[in-house]
Design a protein around this motif. Structure first.
Motif, mmCIF file in Angstrom:
data_model
loop_
_atom_site.group_PDB
_atom_site.id
_atom_site.type_symbol
_atom_site.label_atom_id
_atom_site.label_comp_id
_atom_site.label_asym_id
_atom_site.label_seq_id
_atom_site.Cartn_x
_atom_site.Cartn_y
_atom_site.Cartn_z
ATOM 1 N N CYS A 82 17.615 3.983 56.314
ATOM 2 C CA CYS A 82 18.761 4.797 56.702
ATOM 3 C C CYS A 82 18.542 5.431 58.064
ATOM 4 N N GLN A 83 19.623 5.716 58.723
ATOM 5 C CA GLN A 83 19.586 6.509 59.936
ATOM 6 C C GLN A 83 20.521 7.694 59.733
ATOM 7 N N THR A 84 20.551 8.588 60.692
ATOM 8 C CA THR A 84 21.339 9.799 60.528
ATOM 9 C C THR A 84 22.792 9.514 60.867
ATOM 10 N N PHE A 85 23.607 9.330 59.829
ATOM 11 C CA PHE A 85 25.050 9.176 60.010
ATOM 12 C C PHE A 85 25.729 10.500 59.674
ATOM 13 N N THR A 86 26.790 10.807 60.367
ATOM 14 C CA THR A 86 27.588 11.977 60.013
ATOM 15 C C THR A 86 29.033 11.687 60.364
ATOM 16 N N VAL A 87 29.934 12.138 59.506
ATOM 17 C CA VAL A 87 31.355 11.925 59.769
ATOM 18 C C VAL A 87 31.939 13.077 60.569
ATOM 19 N N ALA A 88 31.132 14.064 60.886
ATOM 20 C CA ALA A 88 31.618 15.236 61.611
ATOM 21 C C ALA A 88 31.047 15.265 63.025
ATOM 22 N N GLY A 89 31.783 15.915 63.905
ATOM 23 C CA GLY A 89 31.263 16.152 65.249
ATOM 24 C C GLY A 89 31.271 14.902 66.120
ATOM 25 N N HIS A 90 30.609 15.028 67.280
ATOM 26 C CA HIS A 90 30.579 13.935 68.251
ATOM 27 C C HIS A 90 29.153 13.674 68.725
ATOM 28 N N GLY A 91 28.167 13.945 67.872
ATOM 29 C CA GLY A 91 26.785 13.767 68.256
ATOM 30 C C GLY A 91 26.290 12.366 67.993
ATOM 31 N N ALA A 92 24.943 12.229 68.017
ATOM 32 C CA ALA A 92 24.327 10.919 67.849
ATOM 33 C C ALA A 92 24.658 10.320 66.490
ATOM 34 N N GLY A 93 24.701 11.156 65.451
ATOM 35 C CA GLY A 93 25.012 10.649 64.123
ATOM 36 C C GLY A 93 26.407 10.069 64.036
ATOM 37 N N ARG A 94 27.365 10.747 64.629
ATOM 38 C CA ARG A 94 28.734 10.253 64.637
ATOM 39 C C ARG A 94 28.826 8.942 65.419
ATOM 40 N N ARG A 95 28.119 8.880 66.570
ATOM 41 C CA ARG A 95 28.151 7.651 67.371
ATOM 42 C C ARG A 95 27.498 6.494 66.618
ATOM 43 N N ASP A 98 29.958 5.310 64.014
ATOM 44 C CA ASP A 98 31.059 4.589 64.651
ATOM 45 C C ASP A 98 30.626 3.190 65.083
ATOM 46 N N GLU A 99 29.391 3.077 65.571
ATOM 47 C CA GLU A 99 28.909 1.773 66.021
ATOM 48 C C GLU A 99 28.790 0.805 64.841
ATOM 49 N N VAL A 100 28.211 1.289 63.736
ATOM 50 C CA VAL A 100 28.089 0.438 62.550
ATOM 51 C C VAL A 100 29.460 0.016 62.046
ATOM 52 N N LEU A 101 30.386 0.957 61.980
ATOM 53 C CA LEU A 101 31.723 0.628 61.488
ATOM 54 C C LEU A 101 32.424 -0.365 62.406
ATOM 55 N N LYS A 102 32.156 -0.269 63.695
ATOM 56 C CA LYS A 102 32.740 -1.224 64.649
ATOM 57 C C LYS A 102 32.244 -2.636 64.360
ATOM 58 N N PRO A 254 23.163 9.729 50.670
ATOM 59 C CA PRO A 254 24.605 10.001 50.667
ATOM 60 C C PRO A 254 25.308 9.731 51.992
ATOM 61 N N ALA A 255 24.615 9.935 53.120
ATOM 62 C CA ALA A 255 25.273 9.764 54.419
ATOM 63 C C ALA A 255 25.721 8.330 54.674
ATOM 64 N N VAL A 256 25.231 7.374 53.894
ATOM 65 C CA VAL A 256 25.588 5.972 54.103
ATOM 66 C C VAL A 256 26.870 5.588 53.354
ATOM 67 N N MET A 257 27.421 6.502 52.560
ATOM 68 C CA MET A 257 28.623 6.176 51.803
ATOM 69 C C MET A 257 29.768 5.645 52.663
ATOM 70 N N PRO A 258 30.054 6.210 53.854
ATOM 71 C CA PRO A 258 31.131 5.624 54.665
ATOM 72 C C PRO A 258 30.875 4.171 55.042
ATOM 73 N N VAL A 259 29.615 3.784 55.175
ATOM 74 C CA VAL A 259 29.290 2.387 55.460
ATOM 75 C C VAL A 259 29.606 1.523 54.252
ATOM 76 N N GLU A 262 33.263 0.763 53.949
ATOM 77 C CA GLU A 262 33.717 -0.313 54.833
ATOM 78 C C GLU A 262 33.232 -1.668 54.323
ATOM 79 N N TYR A 263 32.020 -1.702 53.778
ATOM 80 C CA TYR A 263 31.536 -2.918 53.122
ATOM 81 C C TYR A 263 32.541 -3.386 52.063
ATOM 82 N N GLU A 264 33.056 -2.429 51.277
ATOM 83 C CA GLU A 264 33.973 -2.773 50.192
ATOM 84 C C GLU A 264 35.150 -3.603 50.690
ATOM 85 N N LYS A 265 35.681 -3.249 51.849
ATOM 86 C CA LYS A 265 36.839 -3.957 52.384
ATOM 87 C C LYS A 265 36.500 -5.420 52.676
#
Length: 518
Positions: A82-95, A98-102, A254-259, A262-265
């Motif tokens: 895992c890496q540090t993902f976050t759905v909040a803010g505009h820091g490294a975790g958010r970036r 966003d990159e993984v989701l892209k 838990p931070a990987v749940m948004p990934v 997207e996998y589900e889709k």
């Protein structure tokens, strides 16, 4: 060959390939259910443990293997680093998120049509892989430059300290000057060398800041790793000559749940029915509070319902519920609202959560039959965590013996144990005890270095057992499922390692392996 005391009965035996397999948390659970697992693991220490436990293992980076290497695997599992993902803010975790989701979106676009030629789908993955490779190579270069600047800064700071001390500055004044990067103006005016040193420090700090920003922009090499399971599913689904996995199970923090969402889709496009669920480990009989984001999928028309919790969740200050009355005060699962929770009909009452005391007592009883394992008697105790709580490093978390453990991490061996009656220190947890808090068998043979880290990083086998049973045996009735779990839990607890270690395989050993078809 099974290493269990009794050969388990199973409605069907599945052949599983486990990516990022670690020391074998999922493997030993699958074995208790009668399934066969081949794991891929890069860490030499975890591979040593796996070998001693008799787990079938290919050593190396998952990226050096591919789904086509194991065409006879029916199930894909894994927990990518895992890496540090976050759905909040505009820091490294958010970036990073966003990159993984892209990249996931790019892969989804590539497989939306069944008519897309395989070479085009593969070309999309090759493009993503090459982009990530170039970023990783540049990141290595930037890291090297950053280390050089840090070394130069260290030398410069020592020179500044010496110069300011010679000018009669106090230790406190020196520390303030280094923190603010400003020397007393009167000294700078008199000492050109001191001014040059501070100018150099300012320049070095700016350079370091630039390197940090660039590293954040380049991202984390684990981005590519978190995409690997998805690509394996795509390859098995779309590569000519291969067939889709029958099931997929993935888990992470838990931070990987948004990934996973997207996998589900993508998996839905590929013909899978899916379910994501945030699971509380103590709600499945693990004597430890820990949350895991889990993705479960079945190919075809078989739905994957929510996995029902079997035990009460732990609440600080609460007591284990002695009765088996239904508990309708649980907080909602991840993504569920109160109304939907209220509509769910619980099939069975819940058991009390399992305490550290109960788990360690059971382990000590089993260890009486193990000649090489002598576990200590544990009077009533309090565990004082190596970590702070509430954002205060000095406020160490505390859990009593009659509650579940806090999350077991790689620093579990640093936790203090205090006798509740005498307030004196007790021996810290043995490795076998730490493993038991993760629900590994007490006889599990931990090997190599960083054993505490291996334990902390592993998926709790008891949780894996519940998830695998749920996904791989959906046809069982409630009574049959309960019997399967009861049998498998007993086998898990009483598991023994083989008399001889397993061979650690390399890529060149693919020839002749049961999953390769070569």
């Amino acid at each position: 060959m099974s290493h269990l005391t009794h050969t388990p009965s199973s409605p069907a035996v599945f052949r599983i390939v486990d990516l990022f397999a670690g020391p074998g948390g999922l493997d030993v659970a699958a074995e208790a259910l009668g399934h066969r697992v081949t794991g891929i693991e890069w860490d030499d220490n975890a591979c040593e443990t796996r070998a001693a436990a008799g787990m079938d293992t290919f050593a190396g980076d998952v990226r050096d293997y591919r789904a086509a290497d194991f065409p006879h695997a029916q199930v894909l599992t894994g927990g990518p680093p895992c890496q540090t993902f976050t759905v909040a803010g505009h820091g490294a975790g958010r970036r990073a998120l966003d990159e993984v989701l892209k990249y996931i979106a790019q892969l989804h676009d590539a497989v939306r049509s069944d008519e897309t030629p395989w070479h085009e789908v593969e070309g999309t993955w090759s493009g993503i892989s090459e982009e990530l490779r170039l970023k990783a190579a540049e990141a290595d270069t930037v890291k090297a430059l950053k280390r050089e600047v840090e070394a130069t800064r260290s030398v410069t700071r020592k020179a500044v300290r010496k110069n300011l001390a010679e000018h009669g500055c106090s230790t406190e004044e020196i520390e303030i000057a280094l923190k603010t990067l400003e020397a007393p103006l009167a000294l700078v005016r008199r000492d050109a060398d001191l001014k040059s040193l501070f100018d150099g420090l300012v320049s070095l700090e700016k350079s370091l800041d630039a390197h940090r920003v660039r590293l954040e922009e380049l991202g984390d090499e684990r981005t590519g790793l978190v995409l690997q399971p998805l690509w394996w599913v795509i390859e098995r689904s779309r590569r000519p000559g291969l067939v889709p996995y029958e099931a997929v199970v993935l888990e992470q923090v838990p931070a990987v749940m948004p990934v996973w969402e997207e996998y589900e889709k993508v998996l839905a496009t590929l013909g899978y029915r899916t379910r994501t669920q945030m699971m509380h480990t103590e709600a499945f009989g693990v004597p430890q509070t820990r949350r895991r984001a889990v993705l479960m999928a079945r190919f075809g028309k078989t739905d994957v319902p929510e996995l029902e919790e079997t035990h009460h969740r732990y609440r600080p200050g609460g007591v284990p519920t002695a009765s088996r009355d239904a508990d309708r005060t649980d907080t909602p699962l991840w993504g569920a609202d109160e109304e939907s929770v209220g509509r769910r009909k619980r099939r069975r009452p819940k058991d009390p959560w399992v305490s550290m005391e109960a788990a360690l007592k059971m382990a000590k009883d089993i260890a009486l039959d193990l000649p090489d394992l002598d576990l200590p008697d544990r009077p009533a105790f309090t565990v004082v965590s190596n970590y702070g709580t509430g954002g205060d490093p000095a406020a160490r978390g505390r859990r009593d013996h009659d509650t579940p453990s806090s999350t077991v991490t790689g620093k579990v061996s640093r936790n203090r144990l205090i006798n509740k009656a005498t307030n004196t220190d007790l021996p810290r947890f043995e490795l076998a005890e730490a493993g038991v808090l993760q629900t590994f068998p007490v006889a599990y043979p931990w090997r190599g270095r960083d054993r505490s880290q291996q334990i902390g990083n592993a998926v709790p086998p008891r949780l894996a057992l519940h998830v695998l049973r749920h996904v791989l045996e959906p046809e069982l009735s409630e009574k049959e499922a309960d019997a399967r779990l009861e049998q498998a839990v007993a086998k898990l607890e009483n598991w023994r390692p083989p008399s001889e270690p397993a061979k650690i395989r390399r890529r060149e050993d693919l020839e002749g392996h049961p999953l390769t078809g070569r």
